[in-house]
Design an enzyme around this catalytic site. Structure first.
Site, PDB file in Angstrom:
ATOM      1  N   LEU A   1       0.860  -1.200   0.000  1.00 52.59           N
ATOM      2  CA  LEU A   1       0.000   0.000   0.000  1.00 52.59           C
ATOM      3  C   LEU A   1       0.885   1.235   0.000  1.00 52.59           C
ATOM      4  O   LEU A   1       1.715   1.370   0.907  1.00 52.59           O
ATOM      5  CB  LEU A   1      -0.780   0.066   1.318  1.00 52.59           C
ATOM      6  CG  LEU A   1      -2.106  -0.627   1.517  1.00 52.59           C
ATOM      7  CD1 LEU A   1      -2.626  -0.286   2.903  1.00 52.59           C
ATOM      8  CD2 LEU A   1      -3.110  -0.199   0.456  1.00 52.59           C
ATOM      9  N   HIS A   2       0.749   2.089  -0.969  1.00 51.59           N
ATOM     10  CA  HIS A   2       1.519   3.336  -0.885  1.00 51.59           C
ATOM     11  C   HIS A   2       0.871   4.507  -1.610  1.00 51.59           C
ATOM     12  O   HIS A   2       1.377   5.617  -1.569  1.00 51.59           O
ATOM     13  CB  HIS A   2       2.937   3.140  -1.426  1.00 51.59           C
ATOM     14  CG  HIS A   2       2.978   3.013  -2.923  1.00 51.59           C
ATOM     15  ND1 HIS A   2       2.703   1.839  -3.561  1.00 51.59           N
ATOM     16  CD2 HIS A   2       3.245   3.917  -3.889  1.00 51.59           C
ATOM     17  CE1 HIS A   2       2.796   2.022  -4.865  1.00 51.59           C
ATOM     18  NE2 HIS A   2       3.120   3.275  -5.100  1.00 51.59           N
TER      19      HIS A   2
END
Ligand code: UD1
Length: 362
Positions: free
Chosen positions: A205-206
């Protein structure tokens, strides 16, 4: 022919490696590699040079982390100076959709140096994503548009870009995956983490839209909770996300195991051995499709629809119900199966070399 490759951020390195290798096998081509310094941490940059046997960059622009406008401007300024003072270059090659690629293509186009864009034509049609704005601009600045799939060709045609510029060459990232998979399978990362093949999931997740807003990140982490009760979920954490998790003081479910970002080979082994991948990354949607691993995309849209139509990808957004239903299905071995899109065959870089040489000869 002298070619300048520009890389800046993690997803660029696996795309440029096969290209430099393919061009080095052709006669009459000299190349240099420019690293903008958008990513500078060892875990986001250096480790990829070692894993992918990439030559060290000839030039470092050292721009570092800055707000979008300032970062793009810093690369624009420094790369323009390089083009003005360095050896004459016949082609600037940019890959993907990061700020460094936008800035380098703009600098080159203004100096009338031909630009080739690898991974052209992808569109999420979501202008909330900074990468979407970058993609549109880079494609319209480029002279040679090298696309991974037919949907990308259609997007470019719809925007009025001439067919003579568009070349469907396939997916260079899969060239790297094909080459490195045997080495990756010798990685001991599963043993190091104490997980068993097909009995864990992987999370990345970024995206700013997922991690920069506290209620959204809280909602996502809580939606993942039920899946982490069934099997461990390994979460190599991007520095941006690690900061946000700390800033927002979120409590993480017990089965969610945060680890440092990994190099290419360890991460490929981790993905290849997993039962399920949950991600907001673009490249991982493609890699899981080729590896045949079910992928849940934690976004409302994708610029890579072929991974949904042909491959193993399902766009689930942030809906807990969809995440848990689809996730459980995959963890029980009943996840989505699929095929490999045309031209994702490990030879995209060779086709790009052919296109560039033909363009230079004209
Ligand atoms: C960038 C790309 C994104 C890509 C991602 C892969 C753009 C618009 N975004 O996002 O498309 O998917 O790379 O990682 O170009 N940081 C570090 N160390 C580093 C680099 C960054 O700690 O080496 C931290 C800094 O706090 C920085 C933040 O990460 O402010 C964001 O970095 P940045 O390069 O701006 O964007 P990414 O989120 O990495």
């Amino acid at each position: 022919m002298h070619v300048t490759h520009v890389v800046g951020a993690r997803p660029n390195f696996m795309k440029v490696a096969p290209l430099m290798r393919a061009l080095s096998r052709r006669d009459g081509i000299s190349q240099r590699l420019v690293h903008t310094g958008q990513h500078y941490d060892t875990t986001l940059s250096d480790v990829f040079f070692a894993d992918l046997e990439l030559p060290q960059p000839d030039v470092f622009l050292e721009v570092g982390s800055l707000p979008h406008g300032a970062q793009t401007a810093a690369v624009l300024h420094k790369f323009e100076e390089l083009l003005l003072t360095g050896p004459k270059t016949d082609f600037v090659i940019v890959v993907g959709d990061v700020n460094s690629s936008l800035a380098a293509s703009l600098a080159a186009a203004k100096l009338r140096v031909p630009v080739a864009h690898v991974e052209a034509g992808l569109r999420s049609y979501d202008r909330e994503m900074p990468e979407e704005l970058n993609r549109v601009c880079i494609d319209h600045l480029s002279d040679v548009l090298l696309t991974p799939s037919a949907d990308a060709d259609a997007n470019l045609a719809r925007e009025g870009l001439p067919a003579s510029r568009i070349h469907c060459v396939g997916n260079v990232m899969i060239d790297t995956l094909d080459r490195e998979l045997p080495r990756a399978r010798r990685s001991g990362i599963l043993e190091t983490l104490g997980v068993v093949q097909k009995e864990y999931s992987v999370l990345t997740l970024h995206r700013p839209s997922n991690v920069d807003d506290a209620p959204t990140l809280r909602r996502l982490i809580s939606a993942l909770g039920p899946l982490t009760e069934e099997r461990p979920m390994i979460f190599p954490v991007h520095p941006r996300t690690r900061k946000r998790l700390a800033d927002f003081g979120l409590v993480l479910p017990r089965g969610l195991r945060l680890v440092e970002p990994m190099g290419y080979l360890d991460f490929l082994r981790l993905t290849d051995g997993s039962a399920l991948v949950l991600t907001d990354s673009g490249g991982l949607q493609e890699e899981t499709t080729v590896l045949g691993i079910p992928c849940l995309t934690l976004r409302e849209n994708t610029e890579r629809p072929i991974t949904v139509e042909v491959g193993t990808n399902t766009v689930v957004g942030l809906s807990e119900e969809k995440i848990v239903t689809e996730g459980r299905r995959a963890l029980s071995g009943e996840g989505k199966r699929g095929g490999v899109p045309p031209l994702w065959d490990g030879h995209a870089a060779e086709r790009i070399a052919d296109v560039l040489l033909a363009s230079a000869a004209r």
